[in-house]
Design a protein around this motif. Structure first.
Motif, PDB file in Angstrom:
ATOM      1  N   GLU A 232       7.903  -8.232  19.231  1.00  8.26           N
ATOM      2  CA  GLU A 232       8.080  -6.783  19.128  1.00  8.26           C
ATOM      3  C   GLU A 232       6.789  -6.084  19.534  1.00  8.26           C
ATOM      4  O   GLU A 232       5.763  -6.738  19.758  1.00  8.26           O
ATOM      5  N   VAL A 233       6.836  -4.778  19.592  1.00 10.49           N
ATOM      6  CA  VAL A 233       5.643  -3.971  19.861  1.00 10.49           C
ATOM      7  C   VAL A 233       5.473  -3.018  18.675  1.00 10.49           C
ATOM      8  O   VAL A 233       6.316  -2.144  18.473  1.00 10.49           O
ATOM      9  N   GLY A 234       4.409  -3.216  17.886  1.00  9.49           N
ATOM     10  CA  GLY A 234       4.211  -2.388  16.696  1.00  9.49           C
ATOM     11  C   GLY A 234       5.434  -2.513  15.821  1.00  9.49           C
ATOM     12  O   GLY A 234       5.847  -3.616  15.482  1.00  9.49           O
ATOM     13  N   SER A 235       6.058  -1.406  15.461  1.00 12.77           N
ATOM     14  CA  SER A 235       7.340  -1.524  14.776  1.00 12.77           C
ATOM     15  C   SER A 235       8.450  -0.992  15.683  1.00 12.77           C
ATOM     16  O   SER A 235       9.249  -0.152  15.308  1.00 12.77           O
ATOM     17  N   MET A 236       8.458  -1.566  16.885  1.00 11.60           N
ATOM     18  CA  MET A 236       9.508  -1.253  17.859  1.00 11.60           C
ATOM     19  C   MET A 236       9.978  -2.541  18.521  1.00 11.60           C
ATOM     20  O   MET A 236       9.223  -3.507  18.631  1.00 11.60           O
ATOM     21  N   ASN A 237      11.196  -2.543  19.009  1.00 10.42           N
ATOM     22  CA  ASN A 237      11.644  -3.617  19.891  1.00 10.42           C
ATOM     23  C   ASN A 237      11.072  -3.335  21.269  1.00 10.42           C
ATOM     24  O   ASN A 237      10.560  -2.251  21.527  1.00 10.42           O
ATOM     25  N   VAL A 238      11.163  -4.324  22.165  1.00 16.51           N
ATOM     26  CA  VAL A 238      10.498  -4.130  23.452  1.00 16.51           C
ATOM     27  C   VAL A 238      11.385  -4.609  24.610  1.00 16.51           C
ATOM     28  O   VAL A 238      12.149  -5.567  24.466  1.00 16.51           O
ATOM     29  N   PHE A 239      11.312  -3.879  25.715  1.00 14.83           N
ATOM     30  CA  PHE A 239      12.111  -4.175  26.909  1.00 14.83           C
ATOM     31  C   PHE A 239      11.198  -4.236  28.132  1.00 14.83           C
ATOM     32  O   PHE A 239      10.212  -3.503  28.209  1.00 14.83           O
ATOM     33  N   PHE A 240      11.592  -5.080  29.096  1.00 16.22           N
ATOM     34  CA  PHE A 240      10.848  -5.195  30.347  1.00 16.22           C
ATOM     35  C   PHE A 240      11.827  -5.123  31.504  1.00 16.22           C
ATOM     36  O   PHE A 240      12.839  -5.826  31.495  1.00 16.22           O
ATOM     37  N   LYS A 241      11.496  -4.312  32.487  1.00 13.11           N
ATOM     38  CA  LYS A 241      12.327  -4.290  33.695  1.00 13.11           C
ATOM     39  C   LYS A 241      11.610  -5.137  34.740  1.00 13.11           C
ATOM     40  O   LYS A 241      10.485  -4.830  35.150  1.00 13.11           O
ATOM     41  N   ILE A 242      12.271  -6.242  35.109  1.00  7.88           N
ATOM     42  CA  ILE A 242      11.691  -7.205  36.042  1.00  7.88           C
ATOM     43  C   ILE A 242      12.663  -7.362  37.208  1.00  7.88           C
ATOM     44  O   ILE A 242      13.808  -7.793  36.998  1.00  7.88           O
ATOM     45  N   ASN A 243      12.212  -7.009  38.397  1.00 11.62           N
ATOM     46  CA  ASN A 243      13.074  -7.163  39.574  1.00 11.62           C
ATOM     47  C   ASN A 243      14.458  -6.543  39.392  1.00 11.62           C
ATOM     48  O   ASN A 243      15.471  -7.165  39.732  1.00 11.62           O
ATOM     49  N   GLY A 244      14.497  -5.393  38.782  1.00 13.57           N
ATOM     50  CA  GLY A 244      15.777  -4.691  38.640  1.00 13.57           C
ATOM     51  C   GLY A 244      16.616  -5.082  37.442  1.00 13.57           C
ATOM     52  O   GLY A 244      17.598  -4.414  37.121  1.00 13.57           O
ATOM     53  N   GLY A 299       8.774   0.276  24.512  1.00 11.35           N
ATOM     54  CA  GLY A 299       9.177  -0.019  23.139  1.00 11.35           C
ATOM     55  C   GLY A 299      10.326   0.896  22.759  1.00 11.35           C
ATOM     56  O   GLY A 299      10.471   1.982  23.322  1.00 11.35           O
ATOM     57  N   THR A 300      11.146   0.457  21.792  1.00  9.82           N
ATOM     58  CA  THR A 300      12.275   1.276  21.344  1.00  9.82           C
ATOM     59  C   THR A 300      12.373   1.273  19.823  1.00  9.82           C
ATOM     60  O   THR A 300      12.218   0.241  19.184  1.00  9.82           O
ATOM     61  N   GLY A 301      12.616   2.437  19.257  1.00 11.63           N
ATOM     62  CA  GLY A 301      12.779   2.539  17.808  1.00 11.63           C
ATOM     63  C   GLY A 301      13.165   3.954  17.431  1.00 11.63           C
ATOM     64  O   GLY A 301      13.039   4.881  18.242  1.00 11.63           O
ATOM     65  N   THR A 302      13.621   4.116  16.221  1.00 11.13           N
ATOM     66  CA  THR A 302      14.069   5.418  15.738  1.00 11.13           C
ATOM     67  C   THR A 302      12.978   6.477  15.847  1.00 11.13           C
ATOM     68  O   THR A 302      13.231   7.603  16.273  1.00 11.13           O
ATOM     69  N   ALA A 303      11.752   6.095  15.466  1.00 15.62           N
ATOM     70  CA  ALA A 303      10.675   7.085  15.385  1.00 15.62           C
ATOM     71  C   ALA A 303      10.339   7.655  16.759  1.00 15.62           C
ATOM     72  O   ALA A 303      10.345   8.869  16.961  1.00 15.62           O
ATOM     73  N   ALA A 304      10.053   6.762  17.738  1.00 12.72           N
ATOM     74  CA  ALA A 304       9.608   7.229  19.058  1.00 12.72           C
ATOM     75  C   ALA A 304      10.749   7.276  20.076  1.00 12.72           C
ATOM     76  O   ALA A 304      10.585   7.828  21.158  1.00 12.72           O
TER      77      ALA A 304
END
Ligand SMILES: Cc1ncc(COP(=O)(O)O)c(C=O)c1O
Ligand SMILES: Cc1ncc(COP(=O)(O)O)c(C=O)c1O
Lengths: 362, 362
Positions: A232-244, A299-304
């Motif tokens: 995770e990133v801090g208190s967020m889940n995390v996503f990466f866009k790689i080659n589309g 990162g993804t989460g309710t707060a941000a």
């Protein structure tokens, strides 16, 4: 709800804070919700009361053994005056999953949702309306039994408090710099990482402090076993866009099952953007970057909601993502999600739940 | 201590519990100690006040992010009326190590020790005298700032509460049955296992419940990375006597540095009994047992002092230790340690610290 909700209105309303200076979780509304649990009565006596201090025996288990869980969700006021909640049933389901892990008794989700709606209606004047603001709602359960034996409590309190909030990052939706943490670990499989419980956040403070000192906004957590897979990133889940294609760490037992994460996966599928949940190592990520394939990260989460990542630092190797700019997909996701949440965009998945006064309880 | 300690005596003393039915951490004495921390003043206003509830904002960080640490130690009344504490400076040093890990500000150990002694003197009538009883002392720190951002608190309270206790196990010093936990993990290297902080105990409740349901008294924790190395037993350190040598898991970052553990190692060396701190796998332990080399096993901690292990169950393989009887070494260690603690036996290491009223603070 079989038990009547008692509402005691405050006699002295607080002065509301300036909507431009809300911050996050600093100001609290005029009322709160409480529900008690005892072994003999179960959950009982739901009540909305003026926001007030909690009075607990110093031996209450929450202080010593951390038996506590919480949730975080937001309410929004639409331009036409409706009050919308984002997927609240998901938060209450997750609360019960956290309860299960922390040996806290199951809480009736319908009762809790009704309580939530009622509380919001009572304090609806507190929902801010400026762009980027919302009412942050914090349901939580604490173990209140005054007993120092290490065993589940026989008494609990479920509470809901609410805070009008501004954007999570004062900088706005700008890319943040992230420090990849190699020394400290947030959670491990078999532990409580999947639960939203206090100890996970306490465990993360030291690393967060270190990152802040080095000029980073958050840490990226690696797994506790191999110390190489991204969690995770801090208190967020995390996503990466790689080659589309969009990649996000699979739920493996030590990662929180984020509701924003889940919603983003749904949105991406809806848009026919390929998305995969899998194990991603930090080495692999750096390799993709070296080949010019790492297009965006957030990162993804309710707060941000969405927090674009502009730079990563892993063992002193710094990489800049998308030229340190917010990527196209991050922007689109942010605008779509917040648009749905604010009632500006259509809600194709029926995520939003309206809070209206419930006149009677059957 | 540069700050004068204020003592406010209670006007209504409680009725003391029956010394035969004390239990553990159920009854609390007439007074408690409190010290406040704010970012501007540091730790300030040490005071002994009547035992009373804590009043906290519902947004206090301890409820949400578990920023809290604690200690546990015991005071004993000797036959000649002196009050003895077992290595209290060790507990305060460990409290500060826990503070460091949890981003809680350093606490002056001398001030804390003085406070501890004073509080005990004020409530000295509460120290029980029956064999096996003592006064359990619980110093703890909680984050009190009312703010939902995930970051170290700027406000804390350090408190000391005390409870007259009987033997930890109602069964007395008899061997307990231990379930080797394969599903859940207590702590992992890089996490907070080395700190005495609430989240570690919350993380252990579920496994403990499962063990209790299966008729076991505690769980034996395996490491979170390989899931095979022995860490602790319940909330105790653990020792094994194999072929005349005593083995205990080495402090690896996820194990608590127990003061009983440390004292036992010192005693064994003093007695010229070989003792090694090392990595021990559960397979290896079972192999020693199969060869008839596993002579004794016991848990160690402030609460139970020595807790002999009579049976282990690892993945449905049950082994009986020392015929389910308390071993010779366990008995000798228990008698020696409790003898020193009660002031009956000589104290060759100067472990015991006397609590006497301190008239003034310089
Ligand atoms: C540790 C952690 N991970 C991820 C998330 C994101 O979850 P959600 O999208 O449900 O807010 C949260 C909560 O905000 C969290 O505390
Ligand atoms: C997790 C854990 N391990 C071990 C111990 C034993 O430590 P000590 O001997 O200092 O009481 C304790 C505390 O009692 C503990 O909480």
């Amino acid at each position: 709800m079989t038990q009547a909700l008692d509402i005691q209105h405050t006699l002295t309303k607080k002065i509301k804070p300036d909507e431009d200076k809300l911050g996050f979780g600093i100001h609290f509304t005029d009322h709160m919700f409480i529900l008690d649990y005892t072994a003999d009565k179960g959950w009982h006596q739901p009540r909305i009361i003026p926001y007030q201090p909690i009075v607990l025996d110093p031996a209450a288990k929450v202080f010593h053994y951390g038996q506590t869980v919480f949730e975080g969700l937001k309410a929004y006021k639409t331009e036409d005056g409706r009050i919308l909640l984002f997927r609240p049933e998901q938060n209450l389901q997750r609360l019960n999953r956290s309860n299960e892990r922390l040996s806290i008794p199951y809480l009736d989700e319908e009762l809790a949702l009704d309580a939530l709606k009622q509380l919001i209606v009572v304090d609806q004047d507190w929902i801010p309306s400026k762009a980027g603001t919302s009412l942050y709602i914090r349901p939580f359960i604490i173990a209140t039994e005054a007993l120092l034996g290490v065993a589940p409590s026989t008494r609990y309190q479920f509470m809901i408090i609410m805070s009008p909030v501004g954007p999570y990052y004062s900088e706005g939706v700008n890319p943040v710099k992230i420090f990849v943490e190699s020394q400290y670990v947030r959670a491990v499989n078999g532990g409580v990482g999947e639960a939203k419980t206090a100890g996970n956040y306490a465990a993360g403070l030291k690393a967060q402090e270190g990152a802040t000192d080095k000029g980073y906004s958050q840490v990226l957590w690696l797994d506790g076993v191999h110390r190489k897979y991204i969690e995770e990133v801090g208190s967020m889940n995390v996503f990466f866009k790689i080659n589309g294609t969009v990649h996000t760490p699979a739920l493996n037992g030590s990662i929180l099952d984020g509701i924003t994460r889940k919603s983003i996966i749904q949105l991406l599928k809806h848009w026919n953007i390929p998305v995969v949940e899998r194990t991603i190592s930090i080495e692999e990520l750096y390799e993709h970057h070296a080949k010019g394939e790492l297009e965006e990260a957030f990162g993804t989460g309710t707060a941000a909601v969405i927090s674009p990542i502009g730079e990563l630092n892993w063992q002193d190797q710094k990489i800049s993502l998308n030229g340190g700019q917010t990527g196209e997909l991050s922007t689109k996701l942010y605008q779509t999600l917040t648009g749905i949440q604010n009632g500006i965009l259509p809600d194709p998945f029926n995520w939003m739940v309206e809070a209206t006064a419930i006149s009677s309880h059957s």
